[in-house]
Design a protein around this motif. Structure first.
Motif, PDB file in Angstrom:
ATOM      1  N   VAL A 161      25.344  27.280 -13.282  1.00  0.00           N
ATOM      2  CA  VAL A 161      23.968  27.197 -13.388  1.00  0.00           C
ATOM      3  C   VAL A 161      24.240  26.874 -15.333  1.00  0.00           C
ATOM      4  CG1 VAL A 161      22.133  28.537 -13.854  1.00  0.00           C
ATOM      5  CG2 VAL A 161      22.917  28.859 -11.869  1.00  0.00           C
ATOM      6  N   ILE A 162      23.670  26.222 -15.665  1.00  0.00           N
ATOM      7  CA  ILE A 162      24.013  25.691 -17.611  1.00  0.00           C
ATOM      8  C   ILE A 162      23.416  25.222 -17.609  1.00  0.00           C
ATOM      9  CG2 ILE A 162      25.961  24.623 -18.307  1.00  0.00           C
ATOM     10  CD1 ILE A 162      27.681  24.500 -16.754  1.00  0.00           C
ATOM     11  N   PHE A 163      22.502  25.205 -18.615  1.00  0.00           N
ATOM     12  CA  PHE A 163      21.401  25.489 -19.391  1.00  0.00           C
ATOM     13  C   PHE A 163      21.282  24.546 -20.885  1.00  0.00           C
ATOM     14  CE2 PHE A 163      17.218  26.848 -20.813  1.00  0.00           C
ATOM     15  CZ  PHE A 163      16.249  25.533 -21.490  1.00  0.00           C
ATOM     16  N   ILE A 164      21.409  23.907 -20.672  1.00  0.00           N
ATOM     17  CA  ILE A 164      21.936  22.547 -22.481  1.00  0.00           C
ATOM     18  C   ILE A 164      20.997  22.468 -22.423  1.00  0.00           C
ATOM     19  CG2 ILE A 164      23.224  21.021 -23.189  1.00  0.00           C
ATOM     20  CD1 ILE A 164      24.493  20.786 -20.873  1.00  0.00           C
ATOM     21  N   GLY A 165      20.574  22.896 -23.905  1.00  0.00           N
ATOM     22  CA  GLY A 165      19.012  22.760 -24.949  1.00  0.00           C
ATOM     23  C   GLY A 165      18.836  23.506 -25.165  1.00  0.00           C
ATOM     24  N   ASP A 166      17.414  23.329 -26.455  1.00  0.00           N
ATOM     25  CA  ASP A 166      16.552  24.560 -27.339  1.00  0.00           C
ATOM     26  C   ASP A 166      15.346  24.538 -26.243  1.00  0.00           C
ATOM     27  OD1 ASP A 166      15.167  25.890 -28.896  1.00  0.00           O
ATOM     28  OD2 ASP A 166      15.221  24.262 -29.973  1.00  0.00           O
ATOM     29  N   ASP A 167      15.538  25.500 -25.566  1.00  0.00           N
ATOM     30  CA  ASP A 167      14.223  25.818 -25.160  1.00  0.00           C
ATOM     31  C   ASP A 167      12.349  26.157 -25.355  1.00  0.00           C
ATOM     32  OD1 ASP A 167      14.871  28.657 -25.805  1.00  0.00           O
ATOM     33  OD2 ASP A 167      14.935  29.417 -23.842  1.00  0.00           O
ATOM     34  N   GLY A 168      12.847  26.540 -26.602  1.00  0.00           N
ATOM     35  CA  GLY A 168      11.514  26.959 -27.767  1.00  0.00           C
ATOM     36  C   GLY A 168      10.666  27.706 -26.658  1.00  0.00           C
ATOM     37  N   ASP A 169       9.552  27.595 -26.428  1.00  0.00           N
ATOM     38  CA  ASP A 169       8.712  28.445 -25.569  1.00  0.00           C
ATOM     39  C   ASP A 169       8.577  28.038 -24.524  1.00  0.00           C
ATOM     40  OD1 ASP A 169       8.856  29.850 -28.589  1.00  0.00           O
ATOM     41  OD2 ASP A 169       6.192  28.575 -28.572  1.00  0.00           O
ATOM     42  N   ASP A 170      10.305  27.332 -24.091  1.00  0.00           N
ATOM     43  CA  ASP A 170       9.597  27.221 -22.385  1.00  0.00           C
ATOM     44  C   ASP A 170       8.650  28.297 -21.449  1.00  0.00           C
ATOM     45  OD1 ASP A 170       9.988  24.993 -20.869  1.00  0.00           O
ATOM     46  OD2 ASP A 170      11.996  25.911 -20.065  1.00  0.00           O
ATOM     47  N   GLN A 212      17.454  20.459 -21.760  1.00  0.00           N
ATOM     48  CA  GLN A 212      16.232  19.845 -22.937  1.00  0.00           C
ATOM     49  C   GLN A 212      16.639  19.860 -23.599  1.00  0.00           C
ATOM     50  OE1 GLN A 212      13.199  23.732 -21.282  1.00  0.00           O
ATOM     51  NE2 GLN A 212      12.693  23.212 -23.297  1.00  0.00           N
ATOM     52  N   SER A 213      15.359  18.651 -24.713  1.00  0.00           N
ATOM     53  CA  SER A 213      15.624  18.801 -25.360  1.00  0.00           C
ATOM     54  C   SER A 213      16.885  17.012 -26.156  1.00  0.00           C
ATOM     55  CB  SER A 213      15.074  19.517 -26.744  1.00  0.00           C
ATOM     56  OG  SER A 213      14.052  19.993 -26.803  1.00  0.00           O
ATOM     57  N   VAL A 214      17.469  16.808 -24.831  1.00  0.00           N
ATOM     58  CA  VAL A 214      18.418  16.410 -24.859  1.00  0.00           C
ATOM     59  C   VAL A 214      17.961  14.896 -24.924  1.00  0.00           C
ATOM     60  CG1 VAL A 214      20.811  15.768 -23.995  1.00  0.00           C
ATOM     61  CG2 VAL A 214      19.878  17.752 -23.845  1.00  0.00           C
ATOM     62  N   ASN A 215      19.167  14.076 -25.943  1.00  0.00           N
ATOM     63  CA  ASN A 215      19.169  12.247 -25.909  1.00  0.00           C
ATOM     64  C   ASN A 215      19.518  12.276 -25.244  1.00  0.00           C
ATOM     65  OD1 ASN A 215      19.243   9.428 -26.922  1.00  0.00           O
ATOM     66  ND2 ASN A 215      18.510  10.508 -29.071  1.00  0.00           N
ATOM     67  N   ARG A 216      18.760  11.424 -24.318  1.00  0.00           N
ATOM     68  CA  ARG A 216      20.295  10.902 -23.093  1.00  0.00           C
ATOM     69  C   ARG A 216      20.793   9.160 -23.231  1.00  0.00           C
ATOM     70  NH1 ARG A 216      22.451  10.759 -18.578  1.00  0.00           N
ATOM     71  NH2 ARG A 216      21.911  10.558 -16.563  1.00  0.00           N
ATOM     72  N   SER A 217      21.096   9.492 -24.822  1.00  0.00           N
ATOM     73  CA  SER A 217      20.992   8.543 -24.350  1.00  0.00           C
ATOM     74  C   SER A 217      22.434   8.494 -25.185  1.00  0.00           C
ATOM     75  CB  SER A 217      20.437   6.625 -25.969  1.00  0.00           C
ATOM     76  OG  SER A 217      20.809   7.975 -27.212  1.00  0.00           O
ATOM     77  N   LEU A 218      22.749   9.543 -26.013  1.00  0.00           N
ATOM     78  CA  LEU A 218      24.238  10.298 -26.565  1.00  0.00           C
ATOM     79  C   LEU A 218      24.713  10.754 -25.051  1.00  0.00           C
ATOM     80  CD1 LEU A 218      22.983  12.750 -28.940  1.00  0.00           C
ATOM     81  CD2 LEU A 218      23.893  10.297 -29.462  1.00  0.00           C
ATOM     82  N   HIS A 219      26.308  10.580 -25.498  1.00  0.00           N
ATOM     83  CA  HIS A 219      27.723  10.725 -23.956  1.00  0.00           C
ATOM     84  C   HIS A 219      27.720  11.931 -24.506  1.00  0.00           C
ATOM     85  CE1 HIS A 219      30.363  10.205 -21.410  1.00  0.00           C
ATOM     86  NE2 HIS A 219      30.943  10.612 -22.054  1.00  0.00           N
TER      87      HIS A 219
END
Length: 786
Positions: free
Chosen positions: A411-420, A437-444
């Motif tokens: 169970v892996i959560f990548i990104g800034d959840d902010g106030d999610d 979350q808040s991830v640029n999909r164009s980046l590898h």
């Protein structure tokens, strides 16, 4: 025992007891003439007690005649017992069932369950205790131990000695209270007894022979504020402390007389420092400090044989450097350690035997390599790691060479959840789940994460950027294991999938997908852009679409026809949606055997909910070009919502709220069996709707239990009985009728066109099961005035 409602049950009469026994044990007890007389005597020994009947029937099901004879003799010869509130026959039946269990593993697990607190029992607790006690024979990994535990629990459930949790909670089981009491009695008589006791007279008890021979103590402290200086329990293997006073003082010398201790649970206590005698527990395998207020825990580093360490929900702020010595540790659970901010560098990489690392709602202060705190590259040193649950606040912290190839569960959560605040994410326990979350999909993101994407059972994308598509063409061989997909709050997304690439069409995708949830996608144009590969979405059961303002239709007809397993559809706040299903040619409806304009879709659909769709006119209609749109909309607005003869034979719940363009719901002629299972019909805030249930369709709705209509300004008729034979039952299963704020509601017409009051309507309908009638703010216009 599987009951939905619990209530006291007296002794069953002989005939009922026999029927109950047969139902549980199977018909063979009556069909086998050699077995039948023995079975009858066994039932007599149960004395009509339901729990005894269930336990014995399950234990003897499919056994040989010899086993039945042996069981009968043992039930007759069981010694009496004096457990308060437990019938002697119940005790003898349960004791026999325990003795009948095959193997020490399953017997030990039963006694362990019985020695824990009443209520639901966590499977995670059983795994951690079982690992520490060496309960599982010949296992080489935690994963094997989990599998063995599941197998043993299945045996106990089949025997009636364990039950599912009351609320069907995932990963929990429970025991019937009577079974608890009997299990504890059996455990107390074991050659190495289990002891469950309170703190009263603890010091005197510690001088008894029982304290010297016991292997398990569950101590409930309710009165004392301090434990004695020590307990001399040379054979003790498992010590479990329950205290209402988290400040209970445990003397430094308390554990010195427990040299063989393997499992120690001191959850929900306050420790400025841990008792110094812990370092004498050289054989300790499992230590649980869940929910503890913790200060200095450096002493843990001396427990070098430790295999399981759980600090769930504790206030630990920093892991001690001494933990580098825990080279035998296999499971480290740091879930809900919200104050944990420091894991010194190289501690994680030193835990060379670690198989499971769980840090849900916990440590997130990962750094790049070379700094003082823990970095993600340390995980590459854990060659045994198969189970991982972590949060990574920034995708840039991921090393490009990080490898997750050995993970079987994550169970892996990548990104800034902010106030999610998406707490449900962690509750959704699939075997492999990944959230970006808040991830640029164009980046590898690196090969490690790419491989996790391919193998995930649940994927969630939040605030995705850098792409118009969630899935790239390069993903065409992926997602064969995916069961749950959620995409939300991503304004860049125009399509979930672009399938115009021919290679994608050849490979197919999403064969196991069960749920698709799309939320707040401001620029979503289509779910699937291009032709759909055969077999895609064929297993989809739940489809939820919320707040997608530019989505004009949900599915093309060619796609919809493949959703044969769909059970629930919910569409909410899609401002421009004009139809649910769109087709390019009228001839499509007649293709594949769909003759006479029958639109046979979603044969397993049970729930259809449509909320706040201001432009929705039809369920299905032709996909319009820009030049013909306005003319077509005017034409379609004159027809019914179901403009074709749609067949929903299994639909149970149909709810529509705030559909301002809806005038008529049903097609003038429905195929046989359409809506025949509809039980709940709710219609709110549809200002243009004129009629609800016309007379020619009323016989299709004979299973309706609830009709709830509110705030429909032009509605004149809820139920039209004109032309219906008054001697035929109509809506006889209706239990609830609610009519609220219907200012133009008329008296109902019966077969003679004479006005009737609502009471006459109910008489005419011959409603016998009506339990609730609610009429508010309905003017009830007299037909004679119009």
């Amino acid at each position: 025992m599987g009951a939905q409602i619990c209530f006291p049950v007296e002794h069953l009469p002989p005939e009922e007891a026999w029927r109950f026994f047969k139902k549980t044990a199977g018909d063979s007890v009556e069909e086998n003439l050699q077995l039948q007389p023995i079975a009858i005597e066994v039932v007599e020994e149960c004395k009509g007690l339901p729990i005894a009947i269930v336990i014995i029937a399950k234990a003897l099901k499919d056994e040989t005649v010899a086993e039945w004879k042996n069981a009968l003799e043992q039930l007759r010869s069981c010694a009496p017992t004096n457990i308060i509130g437990v019938d002697e026959k119940v005790y003898s039946c349960l004791e026999w069932s325990y003795n009948h269990l095959k193997g020490d593993e399953v017997k030990s697990l039963f006694l362990l369950c019985g020695s824990l607190s009443y209520g639901d029992i966590s499977m995670d607790d059983l795994l951690q205790y079982g690992m520490g006690l060496g309960l599982f024979d010949r296992i080489d990994s935690l994963e094997q131990a989990r599998d063995r535990l599941l197998a043993l629990v299945k045996i106990l459930k089949a025997s009636g000695l364990l039950l599912d949790s009351h609320e069907d909670r995932h990963n929990f089981v429970r025991m019937h209270d009577v079974v608890y009491d009997v299990a504890r009695e059996i455990a107390s008589k074991d050659p190495h007894p289990f002891v469950v006791r309170d703190d009263v007279g603890l010091e005197k008890w510690s001088e008894t022979d029982e304290s010297k021979s016991c292997t398990f103590i569950s101590l409930h402290c309710k009165v004392v504020h301090e434990l004695p200086q020590g307990l001399v329990c040379p054979d003790l293997q498992h010590f479990l402390l329950h205290s209402n006073n988290p400040s209970l003082n445990i003397p430094n010398t308390f554990f010195e007389g427990m040299k063989k201790l393997r499992v120690l649970d001191l959850s929900d206590m306050h420790f400025t420092t841990l008792p110094s005698s812990l370092d004498s527990l050289a054989n300790l395998r499992t230590l649980r400090l869940d929910g503890c207020e913790l200060g200095d825990i450096a002493l843990i580093g001396k427990l070098t044989k430790l295999e399981v360490l759980s600090l769930v929900g504790s206030t630990v702020q920093q892991l001690p450097n001494e933990m580098v010595q825990l080279t035998n540790l296999r499971l480290l659970n740091l879930d809900d350690c919200e104050e944990l901010e420091v894991i010194p560098r190289n501690i994680l990489s030193s835990l060379s035997r670690l198989e499971c690392l769980s840090m849900i709602s916990s440590f997130t202060k990962w750094v790049v390599e070379g700094e003082s705190n823990a970095c993600l590259s340390e995980l590459n040193h854990l060659s045994y790691l198969t189970n991982l649950s972590i949060e990574i606040p920034d995708a840039k912290l991921l090393p490009k060479d990080i490898l997750f190839e050995n993970l079987t569960s994550y169970v892996i959560f990548i990104g800034d959840d902010g106030d999610d605040g998406d707490d449900d994410w962690w509750e959704f326990r699939t075997k492999r789940a990944l959230k970006l979350q808040s991830v640029n999909r164009s980046l590898h993101l690196g090969d490690g994460i790419s491989k996790l994407l391919e193998r995930s059972e649940k994927l969630e994308f939040v605030e995705l950027s850098g792409t118009r598509y969630v899935f790239y063409l390069s993903d065409r061989e992926s997602f064969l294991k995916l069961k749950h997909l959620q995409v939300r709050d991503s304004p860049d997304i125009r399509y979930i999938i672009d399938s115009k690439d021919h290679q994608f069409l050849q490979h197919g995708a999403f064969p196991l997908l069960e749920s698709l949830v799309l939320v707040r996608l401001d620029n979503l144009r289509e779910v699937w852009h291009g032709p759909i590969p055969k077999g895609c979405f064929g297993n989809l059961r739940t489809l939820d679409v919320h707040s997608c303002p530019k989505l004009k239709f949900l599915l093309l007809l060619s796609t919809a026809r493949g959703l044969s397993q769909l059970e629930e559809m919910t569409i909410v706040n899609c401002d421009t949606m004009q139809q649910i299903i769109a087709y390019e040619r009228e001839s499509e409806i007649k293709e594949d055997g769909h003759a006479r304009t029958n639109l046979q879709l979603f044969p397993k659909l049970r729930s259809l909910k449509l909320f706040c769709l201001p432009q929705l006119i039809n369920f299905s209609s032709k996909l319009e070009t820009t030049s013909s749109t306005s003319l077509s909309i005017n034409a379609r607005s004159k027809g019914s919502f179901f403009s074709h003869k749609v067949s929903f034979p299994n639909l149970e719940v149909f709810t529509i709220i705030d559909l301002p363009k809806l005038k008529d719901i049903w097609h003038h002629q429905l195929p046989f069996g359409s809506f025949c299972n509809l039980q709940i019909l709710r219609v709110y805030s549809c200002p243009c709707l004129l009629n609800l249930v016309p007379s020619h369709l009323i016989h299709s709705f004979q299973n309706l239990k609830e009709i709830n209509v509110q705030n429909c300004e032009l509605l004149e008729h809820v139920i039209i009985l004109q032309g219906i034979d008054g001697n035929v039952e109509t809506l006889s299963k209706l239990e609830t009728l609610k009519l609220v704020s219907l200012p133009r509601l008329r008296w109902i017409k019966d077969g003679n066109d004479s006005p009737k009051y609502i009471s006459s309507l109910l008489t005419l309908m011959n409603i016998q099961n009506l339990k609730e009638l609610h009429i508010t703010n309905c003017r009830m216009e007299d037909l004679r005035k119009t």
